[in-house]
Design a protein around this motif. Structure first.
Motif, mmCIF file in Angstrom:
data_model
loop_
_atom_site.group_PDB
_atom_site.id
_atom_site.type_symbol
_atom_site.label_atom_id
_atom_site.label_comp_id
_atom_site.label_asym_id
_atom_site.label_seq_id
_atom_site.Cartn_x
_atom_site.Cartn_y
_atom_site.Cartn_z
ATOM 1 N N ASN A 58 -5.377 7.288 -8.406
ATOM 2 C CA ASN A 58 -5.663 7.180 -6.828
ATOM 3 C C ASN A 58 -6.918 5.565 -6.540
ATOM 4 O O ASN A 58 -7.615 5.722 -7.592
ATOM 5 N N PRO A 59 -5.988 4.510 -6.031
ATOM 6 C CA PRO A 59 -6.835 3.540 -5.843
ATOM 7 C C PRO A 59 -8.006 3.619 -4.935
ATOM 8 O O PRO A 59 -8.108 4.420 -4.376
ATOM 9 N N LYS A 60 -9.914 2.885 -5.570
ATOM 10 C CA LYS A 60 -10.726 2.674 -4.640
ATOM 11 C C LYS A 60 -10.237 2.295 -3.017
ATOM 12 O O LYS A 60 -9.439 1.112 -3.290
ATOM 13 N N LEU A 61 -10.216 2.454 -2.312
ATOM 14 C CA LEU A 61 -9.656 2.059 -0.481
ATOM 15 C C LEU A 61 -10.911 1.398 0.071
ATOM 16 O O LEU A 61 -10.972 0.515 0.805
ATOM 17 N N ALA A 62 -12.573 2.173 0.018
ATOM 18 C CA ALA A 62 -13.127 1.390 0.475
ATOM 19 C C ALA A 62 -13.500 0.149 0.380
ATOM 20 O O ALA A 62 -12.951 -0.271 -0.845
ATOM 21 N N GLY A 63 -13.228 -0.649 1.619
ATOM 22 C CA GLY A 63 -14.037 -2.381 1.554
ATOM 23 C C GLY A 63 -12.007 -3.194 1.496
ATOM 24 O O GLY A 63 -12.754 -4.299 1.186
ATOM 25 N N GLN A 64 -11.718 -2.599 1.440
ATOM 26 C CA GLN A 64 -10.568 -2.721 1.160
ATOM 27 C C GLN A 64 -9.971 -3.891 2.113
ATOM 28 O O GLN A 64 -10.268 -3.510 3.757
ATOM 29 N N HIS A 65 -9.506 -4.941 2.592
ATOM 30 C CA HIS A 65 -9.259 -6.255 4.184
ATOM 31 C C HIS A 65 -8.390 -5.190 4.356
ATOM 32 O O HIS A 65 -7.475 -4.362 3.960
ATOM 33 N N PRO A 66 -8.314 -4.960 5.769
ATOM 34 C CA PRO A 66 -7.605 -4.199 6.783
ATOM 35 C C PRO A 66 -6.627 -4.633 6.846
ATOM 36 O O PRO A 66 -5.179 -3.483 7.545
ATOM 37 N N GLN A 67 -5.996 -5.786 6.981
ATOM 38 C CA GLN A 67 -4.622 -6.430 7.160
ATOM 39 C C GLN A 67 -3.345 -5.819 5.727
ATOM 40 O O GLN A 67 -2.411 -5.527 6.092
ATOM 41 N N TYR A 68 -4.650 -5.582 4.823
ATOM 42 C CA TYR A 68 -3.654 -5.397 3.652
ATOM 43 C C TYR A 68 -3.068 -3.765 3.380
ATOM 44 O O TYR A 68 -2.332 -3.399 3.365
ATOM 45 N N LEU A 69 -4.760 -2.579 3.314
ATOM 46 C CA LEU A 69 -4.453 -1.876 4.205
ATOM 47 C C LEU A 69 -2.943 -1.362 4.458
ATOM 48 O O LEU A 69 -2.207 -0.615 4.580
ATOM 49 N N LEU A 70 -3.264 -1.680 5.670
ATOM 50 C CA LEU A 70 -1.884 -1.860 7.140
ATOM 51 C C LEU A 70 -0.661 -1.958 6.251
ATOM 52 O O LEU A 70 0.348 -1.501 6.538
ATOM 53 N N LYS A 71 -0.302 -3.048 6.008
ATOM 54 C CA LYS A 71 0.744 -3.197 5.163
ATOM 55 C C LYS A 71 1.085 -2.524 4.501
ATOM 56 O O LYS A 71 2.444 -2.386 4.397
ATOM 57 N N GLN A 72 0.446 -2.281 3.100
ATOM 58 C CA GLN A 72 0.798 -1.425 2.159
ATOM 59 C C GLN A 72 1.076 0.273 2.993
ATOM 60 O O GLN A 72 2.080 0.815 2.629
ATOM 61 N N LEU A 73 0.336 0.808 4.240
ATOM 62 C CA LEU A 73 0.899 1.968 4.960
ATOM 63 C C LEU A 73 2.264 2.165 5.594
ATOM 64 O O LEU A 73 3.080 3.025 4.991
ATOM 65 N N GLN A 74 2.365 0.349 5.887
ATOM 66 C CA GLN A 74 3.352 -0.144 6.484
ATOM 67 C C GLN A 74 4.817 0.403 5.550
ATOM 68 O O GLN A 74 5.703 0.766 6.223
ATOM 69 N N GLU A 75 4.564 -0.261 4.670
ATOM 70 C CA GLU A 75 5.616 -0.637 3.196
ATOM 71 C C GLU A 75 6.089 1.041 2.847
ATOM 72 O O GLU A 75 6.971 1.018 2.281
ATOM 73 N N PHE A 76 4.865 1.622 2.739
ATOM 74 C CA PHE A 76 5.501 2.981 2.194
ATOM 75 C C PHE A 76 6.186 3.988 3.034
ATOM 76 O O PHE A 76 6.959 4.683 2.577
ATOM 77 N N LYS A 77 5.256 4.048 4.500
ATOM 78 C CA LYS A 77 6.534 4.445 5.388
ATOM 79 C C LYS A 77 7.549 3.891 5.098
ATOM 80 O O LYS A 77 8.992 4.964 5.802
ATOM 81 N N SER A 78 8.274 2.723 5.651
ATOM 82 C CA SER A 78 9.231 1.977 5.166
ATOM 83 C C SER A 78 10.491 2.201 4.151
ATOM 84 O O SER A 78 11.444 1.889 3.863
#
Length: 215
Positions: A58-78
Motif C-alpha cells: 500500500n503506498p505512502k501518501l503523506a506529502g503527496q501533491h494534492p492534485q495527484y491524489l485527487l486525480k487518482q481518487l477520481q479515476e479509481f471511482k470512475s
C-alpha cells in the motif's frame, strides 16, 4: 442625480455576483479537519494514521501533491484506474471528501524509506538519473525531480515510496502497454505506459528499490 442612477444600478447588480464568486471560492477551499476525519474513517487501515503506510503493498501518501491524489481518487471511482479495493473505497467519497483528504495528506510529513538491494541499487540510480539512452528510455528525474519530490500539479512525489508498490505500478503500466484489457493493467498515464513498456523485470526492480531510498 439622474447621471449617477445608471452607475448605482450597475453597482447594485454587480454586488451579488461578486459575493457569489467569493462564496464559491470559500466553498472550494479544502477543509483539513474534515479531510482528517474522513481519512480516519475510510483510509487509515491501509495507509496508516499519518498517511505513511507500513504495508509495502500500500503506498505512502503523506506529502503527496494534492492534485495527484485527487486525480487518482477520481479515476479509481470512475474505473479509469482499475483497482477493485480502491474503487470500493473511492465510491464512498464525494468530490468534497476527495479534495479535503488530498489536501490533508499533502500537509502530512512523509517518512524516509530505504533501498535494500545493494546489487541493483547502482543500476536503479543510473536509470533514475540518466535513463537508458540507447533504448530511448527517459530519466525518471526529468519528471519526478532528482530527489524524487516530483512537480506539483504535474508529476507525483516518489521519494521514499515502498519498493514493492512502485514495482507493482511499473509492472501494471507495462502490462497496459502490452494488453490494455489485461487484468490489473494500469492505463491512466500514457507517459508512464510508454516508459514502462521498455523496461525489463530487473530494471523495474532496480529503479523501484532506488526510489525507496531516495531523499
Amino acid at each position: 442625480m439622474k447621471l449617477f442612477a445608471p452607475l448605482m444600478l450597475a453597482a447594485a447588480l454587480a454586488a451579488p455576483a461578486f459575493a457569489t464568486a467569493e462564496e464559491a471560492q470559500k466553498a472550494a477551499a479544502p477543509d483539513l479537519a474534515k479531510g482528517e476525519a474522513k481519512f480516519a474513517a475510510v483510509c487509515v487501515a491501509c495507509h496508516a494514521a499519518d498517511g505513511n503506510s507500513t504495508i509495502a503493498a500500500n503506498p505512502k501518501l503523506a506529502g503527496q501533491h494534492p492534485q495527484y491524489l485527487l486525480k487518482q481518487l477520481q479515476e479509481f471511482k470512475s474505473g479509469k484506474r482499475e483497482n477493485a479495493v480502491m474503487k470500493g473505497f473511492a465510491s464512498m467519497l464525494s468530490d468534497e471528501d476527495m479534495v479535503n483528504i488530498s489536501a490533508w495528506l499533502a500537509a502530512q510529513k512523509p517518512k524516509n524509506g530505504f533501498a535494500t538491494d545493494k546489487e541493483l541499487v547502482q543500476l536503479g540510480e543510473r536509470i533514475y538519473r540518466g535513463g537508458i539512452p540507447d533504448r530511448q528510455i527517459a530519466a525518471c528525474a526529468g519528471c519526478h525531480s532528482p530527489n524524487g519530490v516530483g512537480i506539483p500539479a504535474q508529476y507525483p512525489r516518489l521519494s521514499g515510496q515502498h519498493a514493492a508498490y512502485t514495482e507493482a505500478q511499473l509492472t501494471a503500466f507495462r502490462a497496459g502497454a502490452a494488453n490494455a484489457k489485461a487484468s490489473g493493467a494500469r492505463l491512466n498515464s500514457l507517459p508512464m505506459t510508454q516508459v514502462a513498456a521498455k523496461l525489463n523485470d530487473r530494471e523495474i526492480k532496480a529503479v523501484s528499490d532506488y526510489i525507496a531510498g531516495l531523499r
